[in-house]
Write an enzyme that holds these catalytic residues in place. Structure first.
Site, PDB file in Angstrom:
ATOM      1  N   ASN A  21      -6.630  12.529  -2.187  1.00 15.70           N
ATOM      2  CA  ASN A  21      -6.967  11.121  -2.393  1.00 15.70           C
ATOM      3  C   ASN A  21      -7.652  10.584  -1.137  1.00 15.70           C
ATOM      4  O   ASN A  21      -7.085  10.638  -0.039  1.00 15.70           O
ATOM      5  CB  ASN A  21      -5.685  10.334  -2.692  1.00 15.70           C
ATOM      6  CG  ASN A  21      -5.960   8.916  -3.145  1.00 15.70           C
ATOM      7  OD1 ASN A  21      -6.811   8.232  -2.587  1.00 15.70           O
ATOM      8  ND2 ASN A  21      -5.230   8.462  -4.149  1.00 15.70           N
TER       9      ASN A  21
ATOM     10  N   HIS B 227      -9.217   5.548  -5.885  1.00 23.02           N
ATOM     11  CA  HIS B 227      -8.715   4.384  -6.623  1.00 23.02           C
ATOM     12  C   HIS B 227      -9.594   3.199  -6.232  1.00 23.02           C
ATOM     13  O   HIS B 227      -9.313   2.489  -5.274  1.00 23.02           O
ATOM     14  CB  HIS B 227      -7.250   4.123  -6.267  1.00 23.02           C
ATOM     15  CG  HIS B 227      -6.609   3.051  -7.083  1.00 23.02           C
ATOM     16  ND1 HIS B 227      -5.256   3.014  -7.328  1.00 23.02           N
ATOM     17  CD2 HIS B 227      -7.121   1.971  -7.713  1.00 23.02           C
ATOM     18  CE1 HIS B 227      -4.963   1.966  -8.074  1.00 23.02           C
ATOM     19  NE2 HIS B 227      -6.084   1.310  -8.311  1.00 23.02           N
TER      20      HIS B 227
ATOM     21  N   HIS C 165     -10.529  -0.312  -0.368  1.00 22.70           N
ATOM     22  CA  HIS C 165     -10.399   1.111  -0.042  1.00 22.70           C
ATOM     23  C   HIS C 165     -11.703   1.795  -0.430  1.00 22.70           C
ATOM     24  O   HIS C 165     -12.714   1.618   0.219  1.00 22.70           O
ATOM     25  CB  HIS C 165      -9.194   1.721  -0.767  1.00 22.70           C
ATOM     26  CG  HIS C 165      -7.898   1.067  -0.410  1.00 22.70           C
ATOM     27  ND1 HIS C 165      -6.867   0.936  -1.301  1.00 22.70           N
ATOM     28  CD2 HIS C 165      -7.461   0.507   0.741  1.00 22.70           C
ATOM     29  CE1 HIS C 165      -5.841   0.332  -0.716  1.00 22.70           C
ATOM     30  NE2 HIS C 165      -6.184   0.055   0.519  1.00 22.70           N
TER      31      HIS C 165
ATOM     32  N   GLU D 262      -8.662   6.808 -10.512  1.00 22.20           N
ATOM     33  CA  GLU D 262      -7.482   6.100 -10.991  1.00 22.20           C
ATOM     34  C   GLU D 262      -7.659   4.601 -10.826  1.00 22.20           C
ATOM     35  O   GLU D 262      -8.415   4.135  -9.961  1.00 22.20           O
ATOM     36  CB  GLU D 262      -6.222   6.575 -10.263  1.00 22.20           C
ATOM     37  CG  GLU D 262      -6.211   6.348  -8.783  1.00 22.20           C
ATOM     38  CD  GLU D 262      -4.930   6.839  -8.124  1.00 22.20           C
ATOM     39  OE1 GLU D 262      -4.525   6.250  -7.095  1.00 22.20           O
ATOM     40  OE2 GLU D 262      -4.341   7.814  -8.623  1.00 22.20           O
TER      41      GLU D 262
ATOM     42  N   HIS E  69       2.366  10.242  -4.817  1.00 20.95           N
ATOM     43  CA  HIS E  69       2.804   9.115  -4.003  1.00 20.95           C
ATOM     44  C   HIS E  69       3.834   9.578  -2.987  1.00 20.95           C
ATOM     45  O   HIS E  69       4.899  10.075  -3.330  1.00 20.95           O
ATOM     46  CB  HIS E  69       3.373   7.956  -4.821  1.00 20.95           C
ATOM     47  CG  HIS E  69       2.968   6.617  -4.266  1.00 20.95           C
ATOM     48  ND1 HIS E  69       1.796   5.978  -4.617  1.00 20.95           N
ATOM     49  CD2 HIS E  69       3.557   5.821  -3.351  1.00 20.95           C
ATOM     50  CE1 HIS E  69       1.701   4.833  -3.957  1.00 20.95           C
ATOM     51  NE2 HIS E  69       2.761   4.720  -3.177  1.00 20.95           N
TER      52      HIS E  69
ATOM     53  N   HIS F  63      -2.048   9.302   1.529  1.00 20.14           N
ATOM     54  CA  HIS F  63      -1.551   8.754   2.790  1.00 20.14           C
ATOM     55  C   HIS F  63      -0.973   9.836   3.696  1.00 20.14           C
ATOM     56  O   HIS F  63      -1.356   9.955   4.870  1.00 20.14           O
ATOM     57  CB  HIS F  63      -0.496   7.683   2.516  1.00 20.14           C
ATOM     58  CG  HIS F  63       0.031   7.038   3.760  1.00 20.14           C
ATOM     59  ND1 HIS F  63      -0.620   5.994   4.389  1.00 20.14           N
ATOM     60  CD2 HIS F  63       1.123   7.309   4.514  1.00 20.14           C
ATOM     61  CE1 HIS F  63       0.057   5.640   5.466  1.00 20.14           C
ATOM     62  NE2 HIS F  63       1.131   6.420   5.564  1.00 20.14           N
TER      63      HIS F  63
END
Length: 246
Positions: A8, A44, A51, A76, A198, A222
């Site tokens: 991501n 996303h 972002h 997403e 996540h 992250h």
């Protein structure tokens, strides 16, 4: 086959957006991740573009098409009409629908599949008609998976935030892991494939993979980006691939 790794890029994009400068380079780091063995890239693109920017999407699509055609693009987001048009314009292999409010800092819960079935079902139908695989963000709730299946979705993505949040409490982490595992078991029995994402790290991934050996994909931003500050993007992708069992 071990779970595939989708990197991501949102955290990279957020860091870039702190300045009106082109670095860190989102596309360049995506290229490094794919060259290091990642199986895909996730973004996303929120409405405020805080972002990933909408302008990043065609560049990521071109990167995959031109240089890494065996990898996947996963977009997403919350399925507004603008988001659906953005998806249809950029043609990802997978669309992950999340129930985010635009003001949320990050995704922090799954869909209520029963209450939101009438909303989700025509959206899933539209996306699948467009040729996209559809995944729905899901809490650890085994009782909800049949309703998720009934929308026509192909997969659920387990929200693993609570599991990752218990990084300093092994007993609570184990209980949350079992909730995730039971949800995955029910989803697989219902004919759905299972993704997860996540707050996943090289430390908590192996236990998740062991409990859900049929896990299809993990999407990680992250924790992976944080590790890349120490190990570099290529080295970090290698570490996460190893944690996934590759």
């Amino acid at each position: 086959m071990p779970a595939k790794l989708s990197v991501n890029l949102n955290a990279v994009a957020m860091l870039r957006n702190r300045r009106d400068l082109p670095w860190p380079n989102v596309i360049g780091l995506g290229r490094i991740a794919l060259a290091a063995g990642a199986h895909g890239l996730t973004v996303h693109p929120r409405p405020d573009e805080r972002h990933t920017r909408h302008s990043d999407l065609p560049e990521i699509r071109a990167l995959i098409d031109d240089e890494f055609p065996n990898t996947e693009f996963n977009i997403e987001g919350y399925p507004t009409e603008d988001f659906l048009v953005l998806v249809e314009k950029n043609q990802p292999e997978q669309v992950t629908l999340v129930p985010d409010d635009p003001a949320q800092a990050t995704s922090d819960h799954g869909w209520n599949f029963v209450a939101q079935a009438a909303f989700l079902t025509p959206i899933v139908k539209r996306l699948k008609k467009g040729g996209f695989r559809v995944s729905l963000f899901s809490d650890a709730d085994a009782a909800s998976v049949n309703a998720a299946r009934d929308t026509g979705a192909d997969r659920i993505e387990l929200y693993t935030g609570p599991y990752g949040g218990y990084h300093s409490d092994s007993a609570k982490a184990a209980r949350e892991l079992e909730r995730l595992g039971k949800t995955a078991d029910a989803a697989l029995a219902a004919g759905l494939q299972v993704n997860a994402g996540h707050d996943l790290t090289v430390n908590n991934l192996p236990a998740l993979i062991k409990r859900i050996p049929a896990l299809a994909e993990v999407s990680i931003g992250h924790g992976l980006t944080a590790d890349a500050l120490e190990y570099g993007m290529a080295g970090t992708v290698g570490r996460f691939l190893k944690a996934c069992g590759w």
